[in-house]
Structures are given as structure tokens and as C-alpha cells.
Enzyme design. Structure first.
Site, PDB file in Angstrom:
ATOM      1  N   ASN A   6       0.862  -1.187   0.000  1.00  0.00           N
ATOM      2  CA  ASN A   6       0.000   0.000   0.000  1.00  0.00           C
ATOM      3  C   ASN A   6       0.900   1.240   0.000  1.00  0.00           C
ATOM      4  O   ASN A   6       1.464   1.596   1.030  1.00  0.00           O
ATOM      5  CB  ASN A   6      -0.890  -0.051   1.265  1.00  0.00           C
ATOM      6  CG  ASN A   6      -1.701   1.216   1.448  1.00  0.00           C
ATOM      7  OD1 ASN A   6      -1.815   2.038   0.538  1.00  0.00           O
ATOM      8  ND2 ASN A   6      -2.277   1.369   2.633  1.00  0.00           N
ATOM      9  N   TRP A   7       1.010   1.848  -1.162  1.00  0.00           N
ATOM     10  CA  TRP A   7       1.931   2.987  -1.288  1.00  0.00           C
ATOM     11  C   TRP A   7       1.443   4.244  -0.562  1.00  0.00           C
ATOM     12  O   TRP A   7       2.197   5.205  -0.417  1.00  0.00           O
ATOM     13  CB  TRP A   7       2.137   3.339  -2.773  1.00  0.00           C
ATOM     14  CG  TRP A   7       2.936   2.345  -3.546  1.00  0.00           C
ATOM     15  CD1 TRP A   7       3.510   1.197  -3.071  1.00  0.00           C
ATOM     16  CD2 TRP A   7       3.247   2.408  -4.942  1.00  0.00           C
ATOM     17  NE1 TRP A   7       4.155   0.546  -4.091  1.00  0.00           N
ATOM     18  CE2 TRP A   7       4.013   1.264  -5.246  1.00  0.00           C
ATOM     19  CE3 TRP A   7       2.953   3.309  -5.974  1.00  0.00           C
ATOM     20  CZ2 TRP A   7       4.492   1.010  -6.537  1.00  0.00           C
ATOM     21  CZ3 TRP A   7       3.418   3.059  -7.244  1.00  0.00           C
ATOM     22  CH2 TRP A   7       4.183   1.924  -7.523  1.00  0.00           C
ATOM     23  N   LYS A   8       0.186   4.248  -0.169  1.00  0.00           N
ATOM     24  CA  LYS A   8      -0.397   5.443   0.480  1.00  0.00           C
ATOM     25  C   LYS A   8      -0.050   6.675  -0.354  1.00  0.00           C
ATOM     26  O   LYS A   8      -0.154   6.640  -1.571  1.00  0.00           O
ATOM     27  CB  LYS A   8       0.097   5.569   1.925  1.00  0.00           C
ATOM     28  CG  LYS A   8      -0.133   4.315   2.741  1.00  0.00           C
ATOM     29  CD  LYS A   8       0.121   4.532   4.218  1.00  0.00           C
ATOM     30  CE  LYS A   8      -0.105   3.240   4.981  1.00  0.00           C
ATOM     31  NZ  LYS A   8      -0.089   3.398   6.426  1.00  0.00           N
ATOM     32  N   HIS A  92      -9.619   1.323   5.321  1.00  0.00           N
ATOM     33  CA  HIS A  92      -8.305   1.539   5.954  1.00  0.00           C
ATOM     34  C   HIS A  92      -8.467   2.540   7.106  1.00  0.00           C
ATOM     35  O   HIS A  92      -9.264   3.478   7.004  1.00  0.00           O
ATOM     36  CB  HIS A  92      -7.300   2.068   4.922  1.00  0.00           C
ATOM     37  CG  HIS A  92      -5.900   2.059   5.448  1.00  0.00           C
ATOM     38  ND1 HIS A  92      -5.432   3.035   6.293  1.00  0.00           N
ATOM     39  CD2 HIS A  92      -4.886   1.171   5.293  1.00  0.00           C
ATOM     40  CE1 HIS A  92      -4.176   2.741   6.623  1.00  0.00           C
ATOM     41  NE2 HIS A  92      -3.830   1.613   6.032  1.00  0.00           N
ATOM     42  N   GLU A  94      -6.776   4.923   8.003  1.00  0.00           N
ATOM     43  CA  GLU A  94      -6.517   6.324   7.639  1.00  0.00           C
ATOM     44  C   GLU A  94      -7.737   6.945   6.951  1.00  0.00           C
ATOM     45  O   GLU A  94      -7.905   8.162   6.955  1.00  0.00           O
ATOM     46  CB  GLU A  94      -5.239   6.408   6.783  1.00  0.00           C
ATOM     47  CG  GLU A  94      -4.000   6.239   7.664  1.00  0.00           C
ATOM     48  CD  GLU A  94      -2.770   5.666   6.969  1.00  0.00           C
ATOM     49  OE1 GLU A  94      -2.732   5.628   5.735  1.00  0.00           O
ATOM     50  OE2 GLU A  94      -1.849   5.235   7.699  1.00  0.00           O
ATOM     51  N   GLU A 162      -5.340  -4.802  10.924  1.00  0.00           N
ATOM     52  CA  GLU A 162      -4.365  -3.713  11.059  1.00  0.00           C
ATOM     53  C   GLU A 162      -4.653  -2.914  12.330  1.00  0.00           C
ATOM     54  O   GLU A 162      -5.433  -1.953  12.300  1.00  0.00           O
ATOM     55  CB  GLU A 162      -4.474  -2.765   9.855  1.00  0.00           C
ATOM     56  CG  GLU A 162      -4.140  -3.420   8.540  1.00  0.00           C
ATOM     57  CD  GLU A 162      -3.525  -2.410   7.578  1.00  0.00           C
ATOM     58  OE1 GLU A 162      -2.439  -2.711   7.067  1.00  0.00           O
ATOM     59  OE2 GLU A 162      -4.083  -1.323   7.374  1.00  0.00           O
ATOM     60  N   GLY A 168       2.552   2.469  10.869  1.00  0.00           N
ATOM     61  CA  GLY A 168       3.489   3.568  10.644  1.00  0.00           C
ATOM     62  C   GLY A 168       4.533   3.715  11.728  1.00  0.00           C
ATOM     63  O   GLY A 168       5.118   4.785  11.915  1.00  0.00           O
ATOM     64  N   SER A 210       3.524  -1.825  10.438  1.00  0.00           N
ATOM     65  CA  SER A 210       4.975  -1.838  10.659  1.00  0.00           C
ATOM     66  C   SER A 210       5.643  -3.165  10.312  1.00  0.00           C
ATOM     67  O   SER A 210       6.536  -3.632  11.028  1.00  0.00           O
ATOM     68  CB  SER A 210       5.293  -1.423  12.100  1.00  0.00           C
ATOM     69  OG  SER A 210       4.773  -0.134  12.345  1.00  0.00           O
ATOM     70  N   GLY A 231       2.702  -1.051   4.326  1.00  0.00           N
ATOM     71  CA  GLY A 231       2.657   0.368   3.970  1.00  0.00           C
ATOM     72  C   GLY A 231       4.032   0.870   3.573  1.00  0.00           C
ATOM     73  O   GLY A 231       4.542   0.554   2.493  1.00  0.00           O
TER      74      GLY A 231
HETATM   75  P1  PGA Z   1       2.794   0.549   7.658  1.00  0.00           P
HETATM   76  O1  PGA Z   1       1.284   0.686   7.126  1.00  0.00           O
HETATM   77  O2  PGA Z   1       3.335  -0.721   7.065  1.00  0.00           O
HETATM   78  O3  PGA Z   1       3.498   1.780   7.145  1.00  0.00           O
HETATM   79  O4  PGA Z   1       2.715   0.491   9.143  1.00  0.00           O
HETATM   80  C1  PGA Z   1       0.453  -0.419   7.016  1.00  0.00           C
HETATM   81  C2  PGA Z   1      -0.879   0.028   6.519  1.00  0.00           C
HETATM   82  O5  PGA Z   1      -1.381   1.071   6.979  1.00  0.00           O
HETATM   83  O6  PGA Z   1      -1.478  -0.627   5.639  1.00  0.00           O
END
Ligand code: PGA
Length: 248
Positions: A6-8, A92, A94, A162, A168, A210, A231
């Protein structure tokens, strides 16, 4: 095994996007047992997925709650399906933090399934309390999405656990293997309320939060997860290939 990057909003240049796709295609070819999926931001998807004949597939990071038409700025499930997208990340944390409701998430999942897209449903608690209320959070999130679906649709989803507190951060702050094992069992049990035994076992359950090359193996061995939703580490070729190698 399934690994979704997931490149966000981390990847914001075409050059970098293309570099990461080339590397991911090589990994998908080399490690045949691993299904590699990338979720670039919307403008890059068509650009990267057109003419893709490799084993790599693409996911969208979100989808419109509407079915298109007079909806300025919205990217519908139909539009994504037309851009060679195979999966969509839905719910998600976020997006939830920006006000996305359970009803909207459920609607998005239904729109994805009608358009032939596989939803990757993100669930996860914000805190781990001593009274284990977090288990109820997980169950509610899962049931609000699964309840309205037909038995056939329920069997088509991917679940990504998650925990918000682990997203993050650093590898040391990810979930522990013991807690992950317990949660995967709990999720599978909850899935069993919506699907007959065998089908519930077949739904892929991923972990995200993470994950990087240093902890992927530890989080995979014996925990029961079917892969990872990655992520930040998915935007670093070295880290991402380390994760794929660890699960292959
Ligand atoms: P992260 O994000 O690997 O940067 O912790 C995971 C995610 O939000 O899908």
C-alpha cells in the site's frame, strides 16, 4: 501467500512508481508462491496496469461510495475495474480517521463485489484495553461488512487485521507473534459465523502494521496469517523484496 504493498501517499513521482513496479514484477515472477499486489495512488493505477501481463496485480487504495455519474472527484468501482484493478483496500484506518463510517465501508464492499473487484477489508482496534473490548471492536467491524453480503460474496473477501496503534511505527512496535496468533484465531472464529467452516478457513487473513524485512518471517511463522498488507516498507525496493523472500 499474499503480499500487498500500500503505497499510500509516499510515492509521488512517475519515475519512482515505475521503478517499484519493475522490481515487483521481477519478484512476482521469481517467487511464484507469493501473490504480489501493489496499491498505487489513483492517478498512477491506469498508467502502471495497462498492458500488464505479469503475475503482479493492482489494488486501489479506496473507492467511491457512489456508483459514479454526476459525482465530481469520485472514482467508482466500475472505473477502477476498467483500469485493470483487481482488488480494493476498503476501510483503511486512515480513511476511517477521516470520518468513513461502517455503513460507507459496507456499501463500498458491495460496490466492489458487484464490479468484480476483490475487497481487502481493513479492520483493527485503536487501543488494546485490559478488558479485551478490542475484540468486540473487531467483531463489530467484521459483522457490519459481512452481514449484508450473500454467502457467495462473503467467500470473496480478503481481511486485513491492522491494529491502528501499530501502523506507521517501527518493526519493534508491531504486534507480537503471540497476540497475532490469538487475533487470527479470533477473526477466523468470527468469520465462521458468516461462512460455513471450510469457506471461513479459506478467506485470506492478512496482517498490517509496521511490517518490514526484519519482522516478516517472525510474524508469519505459526501465527496463521496468509500474508501482509505493507505500507511504508513497500515503497523501498530492498525492504519489499526482503518481505517477499521472507514469506516465499
Ligand atoms: P505501515 O502501514 O506498514 O506503514 O505500518 C500499514 C498500513 O497502513 O497498511
Amino acid at each position: 501467500m499474499l503480499v500487498i504493498g500500500n503505497w499510500k501517499g509516499y510515492v509521488d513521482s512517475e519515475r519512482k512508481a515505475k521503478q517499484l513496479v519493475v522490481a515487483a514484477k521481477k519478484l512476482a515472477t521469481q517467487y511464484k508462491k507469493v501473490q504480489v499486489v501493489l496499491a498505487p495512488s489513483a492517478p498512477y493505477i491506469g498508467l502502471l496496469s495497462t498492458g500488464n501481463r505479469s503475475k503482479l496485480s493492482f489494488a486501489a487504495q479506496d473507492v467511491s461510495v457512489t456508483s459514479g455519474g454526476a459525482q465530481t472527484g469520485e472514482v467508482s468501482a466500475q472505473i477502477l475495474a476498467g483500469a485493470h484493478v483487481a482488488h480494493v483496500i476498503v476501510g483503511h484506518s486512515e480513511r476511517r480517521a477521516l470520518g468513513e463510517s461502517e455503513e460507507e465501508i459496507s456499501q463500498k464492499v458491495r460496490l466492489c463485489l458487484s464490479a468484480g473487484l476483490q475487497p481487502i477489508i481493513c479492520i483493527g482496534e485503536t487501543v488494546r484495553d485490559a478488558e479485551a473490548q478490542y475484540l468486540k471492536v473487531i467483531r463489530t467491524q467484521l459483522s457490519s461488512v459481512m452481514t449484508p453480503l450473500s454467502p457467495k460474496e462473503r467467500a470473496q473477501v480478503i481481511v486485513a487485521y491492522e491494529p491502528v496503534w501499530a501502523i506507521g511505527k517501527t518493526a519493534l512496535e508491531a504486534v507480537t507473534p503471540d497476540d497475532l496468533t490469538e487475533m487470527v484465531l479470533y477473526i477466523r472464529k468470527a468469520l465462521g459465523e458468516f461462512l460455513p467452516g471450510k469457506s471461513a478457513q479459506k478467506v485470506p487473513v492478512l496482517y498490517g502494521g509496521s511490517v518490514d524485512a526484519s519482522n516478516a518471517k517472525i510474524l508469519l511463522n505459526g501465527t496463521g496469517v496468509n500474508g501482509f498488507l505493507v505500507g511504508r516498507a513497500s515503497t523501498d525496493s530492498k525492504e519489499f523484496s526482503g518481505i517477499i523472500k521472507a514469506v516465499a
